[in-house]
Design an enzyme around this catalytic site. Structure first.
Site, PDB file in Angstrom:
ATOM      1  N   GLU A  44       7.238  41.508  -6.221  1.00  0.00           N
ATOM      2  CA  GLU A  44       7.720  42.555  -7.129  1.00  0.00           C
ATOM      3  C   GLU A  44       7.785  43.907  -6.432  1.00  0.00           C
ATOM      4  OE1 GLU A  44       9.049  42.053  -9.889  1.00  0.00           O
ATOM      5  OE2 GLU A  44       8.321  40.106 -10.571  1.00  0.00           O
ATOM      6  N   ASP A 102      14.340  30.340  -7.925  1.00  0.00           N
ATOM      7  CA  ASP A 102      15.701  30.862  -8.051  1.00  0.00           C
ATOM      8  C   ASP A 102      16.178  31.718  -6.877  1.00  0.00           C
ATOM      9  OD1 ASP A 102      13.777  32.705  -8.792  1.00  0.00           O
ATOM     10  OD2 ASP A 102      14.883  33.502 -10.493  1.00  0.00           O
ATOM     11  N   THR A 142      18.193  40.940  -5.306  1.00  0.00           N
ATOM     12  CA  THR A 142      17.863  40.207  -6.524  1.00  0.00           C
ATOM     13  C   THR A 142      17.408  41.138  -7.638  1.00  0.00           C
ATOM     14  OG1 THR A 142      16.727  38.208  -7.297  1.00  0.00           O
ATOM     15  CG2 THR A 142      15.405  39.802  -6.037  1.00  0.00           C
TER      16      THR A 142
END
Length: 623
Positions: free
Chosen positions: A118, A258, A462
């Site tokens: 993150e 993903d 992303t």
């Protein structure tokens, strides 16, 4: 009879959506697209102003109670995540003020344990994207007083995360303390996405700082994961970073995996490294073979391919957008239609939708303002210009306005069936969700923004951050790119970089719907040139000019310097071209089908595979 009825209901759900879209496909006019774009802009400022007034400098806004909360590190997360959205909207005043505040006030020498994943995609990516915009006159958002403050912060932050990569496998720990490194009690289990979605941000940082360590450790992590794939080229969801043993062997394209797929392709597009392309080719082929149950995707055991979980989860919705970048348009269209049918049913996509019962998965009823379906809608409209995607965008905008808007911003939806609001607004709502929605309508209205008309082609991280394919970033793999960069040890002499000149000098970054017989085969190696296996060393290379470095032009060498072909070159101004690669339609009108029966292990026919050239490596002209 239960199973056939459920299957029939699912088919009707999808095809009724197709029918409705065909009826409404002419609904969004150019004027309405402008109005919708402006409405999305108003949505951004409503949420951004709410954050700045009630939550700043905390990380995120609690939009119902109108207070701030620290969810990552306590360093103005939402502001950093929003920087390039401000630039995209052309808000010079707030962009400049925000960059100045961050440069003067942000510090990372704090005793905080943070997520490596993150922190990389939100903070490091946000700082790098804003730096590249603020430091470059070509973007139109150059800040005269800016002196690389964000780049220095980004480098400091990345160095504080380097201890996480000190593992036997090279796969990083999931968390790191910014002051003390990895805690001795830190979990050794991390997700595939967490370890494999760091290459873009760290790779860009290496190119901007001339320090290869950042790119090296993140590529080692990807290689560590890929080396532990199954015999059928599938990866699990969680792995032990010390032993390399998979602790969760469910393979899919959604939660925990993903963006691993996403960064394989995007690292190739941005950096031109063919090793990433090879890994993507193999991983994509396996995913389409074992996970694709047209038009849905399921989770299977990574070793046996036995079905584990017939579930659509909301993170899967990025996949059609990735397929657009890969050029595999037909399955992307069908899958997007299926995913959007779930949104139409509930007004939002739940975190989980059970494909066996055709109901929201118990315990996965929320919608935390995720951008993935909107992202894929933008890419499909950009590739096809089919107005049905504008209708989809309009529906999603209406859902957000009427279901998620709350006192000071936009709320999570805790239950998509009853539209119950929750007091939280993720920073990615401003970094991604609003950005892709705004780009969708701006593209239809006649784009005038940094991405579509700017001096560079951009790769979206992303987290939706804008990473430009400047020569400084994308040409470092050439023999000698610029003074002080990394040069191939096999050849340190001056090189002239060949370029493809656009046949149409008026061409911009705005993509077109087109077919290219030479660029439709993305999964085959037939068009790739083998690169010599030689390391990169830091050296004093004969350099590019300032104009070449930032993509203004290529300049021919002096007459007494000959290139490898001994043919003279003229000064050439290189026009930018779209990154997008769109498949040729099949002669019989049927989409190319990469997936096969699981028992059939034959390689797909190379004629039906997909592959772009690394056009991203070209230099780009100014406006």
């Amino acid at each position: 009879m239960g199973a056939p009825r459920k299957l029939l209901s699912l088919i009707l759900l999808i095809f009724s959506d197709i029918y409705i879209c065909k009826i409404l496909s002419e609904g969004v006019t150019k004027d309405e697209a402008k109005q919708l774009r402006d409405e999305v802009g108003g949505m951004f400022y409503y949420a951004f102003d709410g954050y700045m007034k009630h939550a700043f400098p905390h990380d995120e806004l609690k939009p119902l109670s109108c207070v701030g909360e620290d969810t990552l590190g306590g360093y103005a997360l939402t502001l950093i995540d929003s920087l390039d959205t401000l630039a995209l909207l052309g808000d010079q005043e707030r962009f400049s003020a925000s960059v100045e505040w961050i440069g003067k006030n942000l510090r990372f020498d704090i005793n905080k344990t943070v997520s490596v994943f993150e922190t990389t995609i939100r903070i490091l990516g946000g700082l790098l994207s804003a730096h590249l915009i603020a430091s470059d006159y070509n973007t139109g958002m150059r800040i005269p007083s800016y002196d690389d403050e964000l780049l220095h912060l980004a480098e400091d932050l990345a160095r504080r995360m380097l201890p996480a990569f000190d593992t036997p496998t090279g796969i990083p720990f999931g968390s790191v303390n910014l002051l003390h490194g990895v805690d001795e009690n830190e979990s050794k289990i991390t997700s595939t996405a967490g370890g494999g979605t760091l290459t873009l941000e760290f790779g860009v940082l290496s190119r901007l700082t001339n320090d290869p360590i950042f790119e090296q450790v993140t590529k080692n992590a990807v290689q560590g994961l890929w080396a532990r794939r199954s015999k059928i080229n599938l990866l699990g969801a969680h792995i032990d970073v010390f032993s390399g043993e998979w602790t969760q062997k469910d393979a899919g394209i959604g939660t925990s995996i993903d963006s691993f797929y996403e960064y394989l392709l995007k690292a190739y597009l941005l950096f031109g490294d063919e090793e990433y392309l090879f890994m993507f080719q193999e991983a994509y082929r396996a995913a389409m073979h074992y996970l694709y149950n047209d038009p849905w995707y399921v989770e299977v055991n990574m070793n046996s391919a036995a079905l584990v979980w017939p579930l659509f989860n909301s993170l899967q919705a990025f996949w059609p957008g990735l397929q657009v970048l890969a050029g595999d348009i037909d399955p992307a269209i069908r899958t997007h239609t299926a995913f959007f049918s779930v949104w139409k049913r509930y007004g939002f996509t739940p975190e989980g939708f059970n494909l066996a019962t055709l109901t929201v998965q118990q315990g996965q009823k929320s919608y935390p303002l995720r951008p993935e379906l909107i992202e894929s809608t933008y890419w499909l409209y950009k590739a096809t210009r089919n107005p049905r995607y504008l209708d989809a965008g309009r529906d999603m905008l209406a859902s957000l306005q009427y279901g998620a808007r709350c006192t000071c911003g936009y709320c999570h939806i805790s239950d998509v069936e009853f539209h119950q609001q929750e007091d939280h607004m993720e920073s990615f709502f401003l970094a991604e969700t609003v950005k892709y929605l705004w780009l969708l309508f701006d593209l239809a209205a006649g784009p005038d923004n940094l991405v579509e008309n700017g001096p560079y082609k951009y790769i979206f991280s992303t987290e939706g951050h804008l990473l430009p394919a400047t020569p400084q970033i994308s040409l470092i793999r050439e023999h000698c790119s610029y003074f002080g960069a990394y040069c191939r040890s096999s050849n340190l002499r001056p090189e002239t970089f060949p370029s493809d000149i656009s046949k149409d000098s008026r061409e911009t970054n705005q993509s077109q719907s087109y077919t290219d017989p030479d660029a439709t085969n993305f999964l085959s190696h037939s068009r790739l040139k083998k690169s010599p296996v030689s390391g990169l060393i830091k050296g004093f290379c004969p350099g590019l000019t300032h104009g070449q470095r930032f993509g203004i032009s290529y300049v021919a060498p002096d007459k007494d310097v000959e290139d490898e072909s001994s043919s003279p070159r003229k000064t050439e101004v290189v026009q930018s071209r779209p990154v997008l690669v769109v498949l040729n339609p099949s002669p019989n009108g049927e989409p190319s089908d990469i997936h096969r029966d699981p028992d059939n292990h034959q390689e797909p026919d190379k004629e039906n595979q997909i592959v772009p050239e690394p056009e991203i490596e070209e230099s780009m002209s100014g406006k």
